[in-house]
Design an enzyme around this catalytic site. Sequence first.
Site, PDB file in Angstrom:
ATOM      1  CG  HIS A 180      -2.101  -0.815   1.207  1.00 53.31           C
ATOM      2  ND1 HIS A 180      -3.206  -0.524   0.437  1.00 53.31           N
ATOM      3  CD2 HIS A 180      -2.390  -1.971   1.860  1.00 53.31           C
ATOM      4  CE1 HIS A 180      -4.122  -1.461   0.614  1.00 53.31           C
ATOM      5  NE2 HIS A 180      -3.654  -2.363   1.455  1.00 53.31           N
TER       6      HIS A 180
ATOM      7  CD  GLU B  81      -6.413  -4.202   0.232  1.00 48.54           C
ATOM      8  OE1 GLU B  81      -6.398  -3.680   1.335  1.00 48.54           O
ATOM      9  OE2 GLU B  81      -5.404  -4.756  -0.265  1.00 48.54           O
TER      10      GLU B  81
ATOM     11  CB  SER C 227       1.669  -7.400  -0.928  1.00 53.38           C
ATOM     12  OG  SER C 227       0.296  -7.751  -0.806  1.00 53.38           O
TER      13      SER C 227
HETATM   14  N1  HBI Z   1      -7.918  -2.977   9.398  1.00 56.12           N
HETATM   15  N2  HBI Z   1      -5.629  -2.866   9.685  1.00 56.12           N
HETATM   16  C1  HBI Z   1      -6.683  -2.950   8.866  1.00 56.12           C
HETATM   17  N3  HBI Z   1      -6.493  -3.010   7.530  1.00 56.12           N
HETATM   18  C2  HBI Z   1      -7.535  -3.094   6.673  1.00 56.12           C
HETATM   19  O1  HBI Z   1      -7.346  -3.143   5.443  1.00 56.12           O
HETATM   20  C3  HBI Z   1      -8.842  -3.115   7.191  1.00 56.12           C
HETATM   21  C4  HBI Z   1      -8.999  -3.043   8.584  1.00 56.12           C
HETATM   22  N4  HBI Z   1     -10.231  -3.061   9.109  1.00 56.12           N
HETATM   23  C5  HBI Z   1     -11.432  -3.073   8.294  1.00 56.12           C
HETATM   24  C6  HBI Z   1     -11.160  -3.217   6.858  1.00 56.12           C
HETATM   25  N5  HBI Z   1      -9.929  -3.206   6.352  1.00 56.12           N
HETATM   26  C7  HBI Z   1     -12.322  -3.377   5.911  1.00 56.12           C
HETATM   27  O2  HBI Z   1     -13.298  -4.182   6.556  1.00 56.12           O
HETATM   28  C8  HBI Z   1     -12.924  -2.010   5.597  1.00 56.12           C
HETATM   29  O3  HBI Z   1     -12.221  -1.532   4.455  1.00 56.12           O
HETATM   30  C9  HBI Z   1     -14.379  -2.107   5.239  1.00 56.12           C
HETATM   31 FE    FE Z   2      -4.689  -3.972   2.339  1.00 53.00          FE
END
Ligand code: HBI
Ligand code: FE
Length: 292
Positions: A141, A182, A201
């Site tokens: 990212h 993503e 990744s």
């Molecule tokens: N927490 N650390 C982290 N990284 C994520 O990509 C992430 C998350 N919590 C929620 C989430 N992604 C997804 O459920 C949300 O984008 C909807």
């Molecule tokens: Fe991610």
Amino acid sequence: MHDATPHVRHGLAAGADFHPDRPDWTIDQGWENYTAEEHATWKTLFERQTALLQGRACAAFVDGMRHLPIAADAIPDFRRLSEVLLPRTGWQIVAVPGLVPDEVFFDHLANRRFPAGRFIRRPQELDYLEEPDVFHDVFGHVPLLLNPAMADFIQAYGQGGLRSRELGALDQLARVYWYTVEFGLVREAGGLRIYGAGIASSYTESVFALDSPSPHRVGFDLARVMRTRYCIDDFQESYFVIDSLDQLLELASVDFAPVYAAAAAQPECAPGELLPQDQVLSRGTGSHRHGS
Ligand code: HBI
Ligand code: FE
């Protein structure tokens, strides 16, 4: 390097008994505590993925990587990353134990704080893990947080996420993030290139997403993506393609509310389903069945 015990993962996957150190779920990265084995795991992943991404990663990813203190020799120090990002696109990197609750995640993004996993996967699990670790988050990212369009888009996603909960449209918004940030592909002069961190990744999916005949590759359409479910534990059955990262900027300025309503009025799409109105760049064979 110290011989401290390797960082153990925590986060939502640790179960309900996990309690964060702080209400925003941030932790100290404790860069000095990474072990030689953890740095070695990073080096293996970094060298393998960097070689593989030649000719596969989008230009903005290559450019971002070139301007950030991310290299093979050690797990990057989030303080150093933030020092470069802050003056350029206003972002900083904060350490978290793993997945954090949606509203915590959205709030960080809305304030240009990117939550990156502190732990790194174990050597015996190089190719799949259930929570974002430091390699997924920082290698996948962070380079694109130097791209102004992506930097604005991810903040808008955070702001939108906080709003979407009131509208009951969190799932639809999460799909937009999933199929762009993503698992997005972008069309460049040389052909399709990777910009999604989940692909960038991943050693296996960086090949599958571009070379396999199995998945569909479809022109990105916001309402279409909002209707499309996704699979979290296997390759994607469809990849959505944008013409430029600047297209994300347009998304950032869209008022999602009417789009949510329009999308909710139509049936959801299965991950591998094609619609008559789709701009199909390549129709997949579906040969990679889920879990096969
Ligand atoms: N927490 N650390 C982290 N990284 C994520 O990509 C992430 C998350 N919590 C929620 C989430 N992604 C997804 O459920 C949300 O984008 C909807
Ligand atoms: Fe991610």
